[in-house]
Design a protein around this motif. Sequence first.
Motif, PDB file in Angstrom:
ATOM      1  N   HIS A 256       0.794  -1.225   0.000  1.00 35.21           N
ATOM      2  CA  HIS A 256       0.000   0.000   0.000  1.00 35.21           C
ATOM      3  C   HIS A 256       0.833   1.285   0.000  1.00 35.21           C
ATOM      4  N   HIS A 257       1.997   1.271   0.626  1.00 36.29           N
ATOM      5  CA  HIS A 257       2.756   2.507   0.832  1.00 36.29           C
ATOM      6  C   HIS A 257       4.181   2.483   0.278  1.00 36.29           C
ATOM      7  N   SER A 258       4.611   1.359  -0.262  1.00 36.33           N
ATOM      8  CA  SER A 258       5.989   1.177  -0.765  1.00 36.33           C
ATOM      9  C   SER A 258       7.034   1.410   0.319  1.00 36.33           C
ATOM     10  N   LYS A 259       6.644   1.154   1.569  1.00 40.64           N
ATOM     11  CA  LYS A 259       7.596   1.212   2.679  1.00 40.64           C
ATOM     12  C   LYS A 259       7.088   0.348   3.811  1.00 40.64           C
ATOM     13  N   THR A 260       8.020  -0.069   4.673  1.00 40.64           N
ATOM     14  CA  THR A 260       7.655  -0.867   5.840  1.00 40.64           C
ATOM     15  C   THR A 260       8.746  -0.770   6.891  1.00 40.64           C
ATOM     16  N   ARG A 261       8.405  -1.194   8.107  1.00 40.65           N
ATOM     17  CA  ARG A 261       9.353  -1.228   9.224  1.00 40.65           C
ATOM     18  C   ARG A 261       9.522  -2.660   9.699  1.00 40.65           C
ATOM     19  N   PHE A 262      10.760  -3.008   9.972  1.00 42.35           N
ATOM     20  CA  PHE A 262      11.066  -4.313  10.556  1.00 42.35           C
ATOM     21  C   PHE A 262      11.515  -4.080  11.992  1.00 42.35           C
ATOM     22  N   THR A 263      10.749  -4.609  12.945  1.00 39.42           N
ATOM     23  CA  THR A 263      11.054  -4.446  14.370  1.00 39.42           C
ATOM     24  C   THR A 263      11.669  -5.737  14.916  1.00 39.42           C
ATOM     25  N   GLN A 264      11.814  -5.810  16.212  1.00 36.01           N
ATOM     26  CA  GLN A 264      12.389  -6.997  16.850  1.00 36.01           C
ATOM     27  C   GLN A 264      11.623  -8.264  16.466  1.00 36.01           C
ATOM     28  N   ASP A 265      10.323  -8.150  16.230  1.00 36.24           N
ATOM     29  CA  ASP A 265       9.498  -9.309  15.853  1.00 36.24           C
ATOM     30  C   ASP A 265       9.936  -9.935  14.535  1.00 36.24           C
ATOM     31  N   ASN A 266      10.623  -9.175  13.689  1.00 38.62           N
ATOM     32  CA  ASN A 266      11.039  -9.651  12.377  1.00 38.62           C
ATOM     33  C   ASN A 266      12.422 -10.290  12.372  1.00 38.62           C
ATOM     34  N   PHE A 267      13.121 -10.226  13.491  1.00 41.16           N
ATOM     35  CA  PHE A 267      14.483 -10.729  13.575  1.00 41.16           C
ATOM     36  C   PHE A 267      14.597 -11.799  14.642  1.00 41.16           C
ATOM     37  N   ILE A 268      15.504 -12.728  14.439  1.00 47.27           N
ATOM     38  CA  ILE A 268      15.774 -13.759  15.438  1.00 47.27           C
ATOM     39  C   ILE A 268      16.764 -13.235  16.474  1.00 47.27           C
ATOM     40  N   GLU A 269      17.791 -12.542  15.992  1.00 51.55           N
ATOM     41  CA  GLU A 269      18.801 -12.018  16.919  1.00 51.55           C
ATOM     42  C   GLU A 269      18.276 -10.771  17.633  1.00 51.55           C
ATOM     43  N   GLU A 270      18.873 -10.462  18.768  1.00 52.00           N
ATOM     44  CA  GLU A 270      18.502  -9.286  19.558  1.00 52.00           C
ATOM     45  C   GLU A 270      19.017  -8.027  18.857  1.00 52.00           C
ATOM     46  N   LEU A 271      18.171  -7.004  18.764  1.00 53.11           N
ATOM     47  CA  LEU A 271      18.545  -5.762  18.093  1.00 53.11           C
ATOM     48  C   LEU A 271      18.993  -4.716  19.096  1.00 53.11           C
ATOM     49  N   ASP A 272      19.924  -3.853  18.684  1.00 51.77           N
ATOM     50  CA  ASP A 272      20.337  -2.735  19.526  1.00 51.77           C
ATOM     51  C   ASP A 272      19.770  -1.422  18.983  1.00 51.77           C
ATOM     52  N   PHE A 273      18.695  -1.517  18.208  1.00 53.19           N
ATOM     53  CA  PHE A 273      17.992  -0.356  17.668  1.00 53.19           C
ATOM     54  C   PHE A 273      16.495  -0.656  17.702  1.00 53.19           C
ATOM     55  N   ASP A 274      15.676   0.337  17.390  1.00 57.18           N
ATOM     56  CA  ASP A 274      14.223   0.168  17.467  1.00 57.18           C
ATOM     57  C   ASP A 274      13.647  -0.523  16.233  1.00 57.18           C
ATOM     58  N   TYR A 275      14.053  -0.072  15.037  1.00 54.45           N
ATOM     59  CA  TYR A 275      13.543  -0.708  13.822  1.00 54.45           C
ATOM     60  C   TYR A 275      14.387  -0.354  12.600  1.00 54.45           C
ATOM     61  N   LEU A 276      14.259  -1.204  11.591  1.00 60.92           N
ATOM     62  CA  LEU A 276      14.844  -0.990  10.267  1.00 60.92           C
ATOM     63  C   LEU A 276      13.698  -0.608   9.345  1.00 60.92           C
ATOM     64  N   SER A 277      13.847   0.496   8.656  1.00 60.31           N
ATOM     65  CA  SER A 277      12.831   0.963   7.727  1.00 60.31           C
ATOM     66  C   SER A 277      13.373   0.854   6.304  1.00 60.31           C
ATOM     67  N   ILE A 278      12.523   0.366   5.374  1.00 60.54           N
ATOM     68  CA  ILE A 278      12.894   0.405   3.972  1.00 60.54           C
ATOM     69  C   ILE A 278      11.780   1.107   3.207  1.00 60.54           C
ATOM     70  N   GLU A 279      12.175   1.844   2.162  1.00 58.73           N
ATOM     71  CA  GLU A 279      11.208   2.617   1.389  1.00 58.73           C
ATOM     72  C   GLU A 279      11.701   2.767  -0.045  1.00 58.73           C
ATOM     73  N   VAL A 280      10.798   2.557  -0.995  1.00 61.54           N
ATOM     74  CA  VAL A 280      11.116   2.818  -2.397  1.00 61.54           C
ATOM     75  C   VAL A 280      11.055   4.328  -2.586  1.00 61.54           C
ATOM     76  N   ILE A 281      12.169   4.923  -3.007  1.00 59.06           N
ATOM     77  CA  ILE A 281      12.174   6.381  -3.194  1.00 59.06           C
ATOM     78  C   ILE A 281      12.170   6.787  -4.656  1.00 59.06           C
ATOM     79  N   GLU A 282      12.390   5.825  -5.555  1.00 58.82           N
ATOM     80  CA  GLU A 282      12.314   6.123  -6.984  1.00 58.82           C
ATOM     81  C   GLU A 282      12.044   4.847  -7.752  1.00 58.82           C
ATOM     82  N   GLU A 283      11.100   4.928  -8.667  1.00 57.13           N
ATOM     83  CA  GLU A 283      10.800   3.816  -9.558  1.00 57.13           C
ATOM     84  C   GLU A 283      10.670   4.380 -10.966  1.00 57.13           C
ATOM     85  N   GLY A 284      11.221   3.659 -11.886  1.00 57.54           N
ATOM     86  CA  GLY A 284      11.040   4.157 -13.245  1.00 57.54           C
ATOM     87  C   GLY A 284      12.032   3.611 -14.223  1.00 57.54           C
TER      88      GLY A 284
END
Length: 88
Positions: free
Chosen positions: A60-88
Amino acid sequence: MFRLMGCIYKDARILKSTVICDESASSRTHKIFSGLNFICLEFDLEKPIWLESNITDFQHHSKTRFTQDNFIEELDFDYLSIEVIEEG
């Protein structure tokens, strides 16, 4: 040109950021997964698990966040964000 931005956030601040460019003739889906692989390599992370909520957000938005729920290992940050910034 297809560009995918990845950012690591902690306490509402960007700790790391990168942009992956892909000029191949691959499908959009392949470019997204390939870009996420490069982002994870650059940030020295394991690949996150795509949950249904991530898939829906990305469709729906061409972006998403990956939090601790998306990883097996323990994270030292809150989340990883990915976003498409250009298509063409």
